[in-house]
Design a protein around this motif. Structure first.
Motif, PDB file in Angstrom:
ATOM      1  N   GLU A 100       2.872   5.303   6.194  1.00  0.00           N
ATOM      2  CA  GLU A 100       1.561   4.241   6.467  1.00  0.00           C
ATOM      3  C   GLU A 100       0.901   4.340   5.087  1.00  0.00           C
ATOM      4  OE1 GLU A 100      -2.088   3.702   9.266  1.00  0.00           O
ATOM      5  OE2 GLU A 100      -0.283   4.253  10.295  1.00  0.00           O
ATOM      6  N   PHE A 101       0.360   5.580   4.647  1.00  0.00           N
ATOM      7  CA  PHE A 101      -0.425   5.791   3.555  1.00  0.00           C
ATOM      8  C   PHE A 101       0.632   4.948   2.395  1.00  0.00           C
ATOM      9  CE2 PHE A 101      -3.096   8.564   5.723  1.00  0.00           C
ATOM     10  CZ  PHE A 101      -4.305   8.207   5.691  1.00  0.00           C
ATOM     11  N   LEU A 102       1.535   5.354   2.074  1.00  0.00           N
ATOM     12  CA  LEU A 102       2.431   4.698   1.088  1.00  0.00           C
ATOM     13  C   LEU A 102       2.712   3.280   0.996  1.00  0.00           C
ATOM     14  CD1 LEU A 102       4.332   5.709  -1.488  1.00  0.00           C
ATOM     15  CD2 LEU A 102       6.013   5.740   0.075  1.00  0.00           C
ATOM     16  N   GLU A 103       2.685   2.929   2.310  1.00  0.00           N
ATOM     17  CA  GLU A 103       2.768   1.380   2.399  1.00  0.00           C
ATOM     18  C   GLU A 103       1.636   0.576   2.109  1.00  0.00           C
ATOM     19  OE1 GLU A 103       4.455  -2.164   3.057  1.00  0.00           O
ATOM     20  OE2 GLU A 103       5.531  -0.270   3.078  1.00  0.00           O
ATOM     21  N   GLN A 104       0.388   1.302   2.268  1.00  0.00           N
ATOM     22  CA  GLN A 104      -0.911   0.615   2.054  1.00  0.00           C
ATOM     23  C   GLN A 104      -0.986   0.638   0.574  1.00  0.00           C
ATOM     24  OE1 GLN A 104      -3.250  -0.868   4.067  1.00  0.00           O
ATOM     25  NE2 GLN A 104      -4.212  -1.369   1.963  1.00  0.00           N
ATOM     26  N   ILE A 105      -0.418   1.656  -0.239  1.00  0.00           N
ATOM     27  CA  ILE A 105      -0.513   1.693  -1.595  1.00  0.00           C
ATOM     28  C   ILE A 105       0.346   0.532  -1.908  1.00  0.00           C
ATOM     29  CG2 ILE A 105      -0.039   3.090  -3.630  1.00  0.00           C
ATOM     30  CD1 ILE A 105      -0.538   5.488  -2.112  1.00  0.00           C
ATOM     31  N   MET A 106       1.566   0.503  -1.539  1.00  0.00           N
ATOM     32  CA  MET A 106       2.508  -0.692  -1.853  1.00  0.00           C
ATOM     33  C   MET A 106       2.046  -2.125  -1.692  1.00  0.00           C
ATOM     34  SD  MET A 106       6.069   0.888  -0.981  1.00  0.00           S
ATOM     35  CE  MET A 106       6.850  -0.719  -1.187  1.00  0.00           C
ATOM     36  N   SER A 107       1.159  -2.044  -0.759  1.00  0.00           N
ATOM     37  CA  SER A 107       0.478  -3.296  -0.227  1.00  0.00           C
ATOM     38  C   SER A 107      -0.480  -3.773  -1.301  1.00  0.00           C
ATOM     39  CB  SER A 107      -0.187  -3.286   1.211  1.00  0.00           C
ATOM     40  OG  SER A 107      -0.823  -4.527   1.430  1.00  0.00           O
ATOM     41  N   ASP A 108      -1.303  -2.897  -1.534  1.00  0.00           N
ATOM     42  CA  ASP A 108      -2.256  -3.285  -2.546  1.00  0.00           C
ATOM     43  C   ASP A 108      -1.768  -3.526  -3.831  1.00  0.00           C
ATOM     44  OD1 ASP A 108      -4.390  -2.366  -0.893  1.00  0.00           O
ATOM     45  OD2 ASP A 108      -4.531  -0.441  -1.739  1.00  0.00           O
ATOM     46  N   PHE A 109      -0.568  -2.819  -4.187  1.00  0.00           N
ATOM     47  CA  PHE A 109       0.182  -3.031  -5.585  1.00  0.00           C
ATOM     48  C   PHE A 109       0.482  -4.520  -5.469  1.00  0.00           C
ATOM     49  CE2 PHE A 109       4.339  -3.331  -7.972  1.00  0.00           C
ATOM     50  CZ  PHE A 109       3.511  -3.208  -9.223  1.00  0.00           C
ATOM     51  N   ARG A 110       1.144  -4.993  -4.284  1.00  0.00           N
ATOM     52  CA  ARG A 110       1.766  -6.264  -4.089  1.00  0.00           C
ATOM     53  C   ARG A 110       0.512  -7.425  -4.085  1.00  0.00           C
ATOM     54  NH1 ARG A 110       3.713  -4.629   0.908  1.00  0.00           N
ATOM     55  NH2 ARG A 110       5.412  -3.531   0.374  1.00  0.00           N
ATOM     56  N   ARG A 111      -0.760  -7.092  -3.726  1.00  0.00           N
ATOM     57  CA  ARG A 111      -1.613  -7.887  -3.860  1.00  0.00           C
ATOM     58  C   ARG A 111      -2.204  -8.215  -5.314  1.00  0.00           C
ATOM     59  NH1 ARG A 111      -6.459  -5.891  -2.729  1.00  0.00           N
ATOM     60  NH2 ARG A 111      -5.716  -4.295  -1.663  1.00  0.00           N
ATOM     61  N   LEU A 112      -2.007  -6.932  -6.110  1.00  0.00           N
ATOM     62  CA  LEU A 112      -2.515  -7.075  -7.526  1.00  0.00           C
ATOM     63  C   LEU A 112      -1.400  -7.958  -8.341  1.00  0.00           C
ATOM     64  CD1 LEU A 112      -4.340  -6.026  -9.743  1.00  0.00           C
ATOM     65  CD2 LEU A 112      -2.980  -3.888  -9.646  1.00  0.00           C
TER      66      LEU A 112
END
Length: 190
Positions: free
Chosen positions: A143-155
């Motif tokens: 879940e934490f890794l997915e949050q980082i990936m989500s933040d990266f996709r937003r960027l």
């Protein structure tokens, strides 16, 4: 890009296109939507709603005066809405971050640390873990890794950043708070 609610995301997308037509916006929202109605109301009030008191020249003068005044009101409204857009847009911050990355420095963006690794890699990792208790489970780690990936996709929604990262191998990493050496999970994306 900053994390936006759905309403903010819709506003951002629509305004990104509308702001390119500043004068059309000012004309429609100022002169047409405000100036014409006020000019007609003013004309009718000045003529006491009597047909014999209505003169076309007064209507034209009223339309011109309130149309010009409406244009300034439209520009002021445009500026106010555009300032909200600029608060949501962090393109300048991203441009500064890209300069840091190109100089080989680490860029801290929200809860991400981003840096160029060896070869053609771009490492994106968390800065801090907010709830270390949940990290002990596989589900929590994912879940934490997915949050980082989500933040990266937003960027990546920023065109300059997307162009920069497009040609790189991206490592998404989850680190514990104890040290930078404590790599908990890593995922490589192209």
């Amino acid at each position: 890009m900053k994390e936006l609610s759905k309403k903010q995301e819709e506003f951002y997308s629509k305004w990104e296109e509308r702001r390119k037509k500043k004068w059309l916006y000012a004309f429609l929202h100022g002169s047409v939507y405000w100036g014409i109605p006020i000019a007609i109301i003013s004309f009718l009030l000045n003529s006491d709603f009597q047909i014999e008191n209505m003169q076309i020249s007064r209507l034209i003068i009223s339309l011109l005066l309130f149309g010009i005044a409406g244009l300034t009101i439209g520009l002021r409204e445009f500026k106010a809405v555009d300032s909200v857009y600029k608060e949501l847009d962090d393109s300048d911050l991203i441009t500064e971050g890209l300069q840091k990355l190109q100089q080989g420095q680490t860029w801290n963006y929200e809860n991400l640390k981003i840096y160029q690794g060896k070869g053609n890699t771009l490492t994106v990792r968390n800065d801090l873990l907010w709830n270390e208790k949940e990290i002990n489970t596989t589900e929590g780690t994912n879940e934490f890794l997915e949050q980082i990936m989500s933040d990266f996709r937003r960027l990546q929604k920023n065109s300059k950043f997307n162009a920069f990262a497009k040609s790189k191998t991206v490592k998404i990493q989850l680190h514990g708070n104890e040290s930078d050496e404590n790599l908990l999970l890593e995922k490589i994306i192209q």
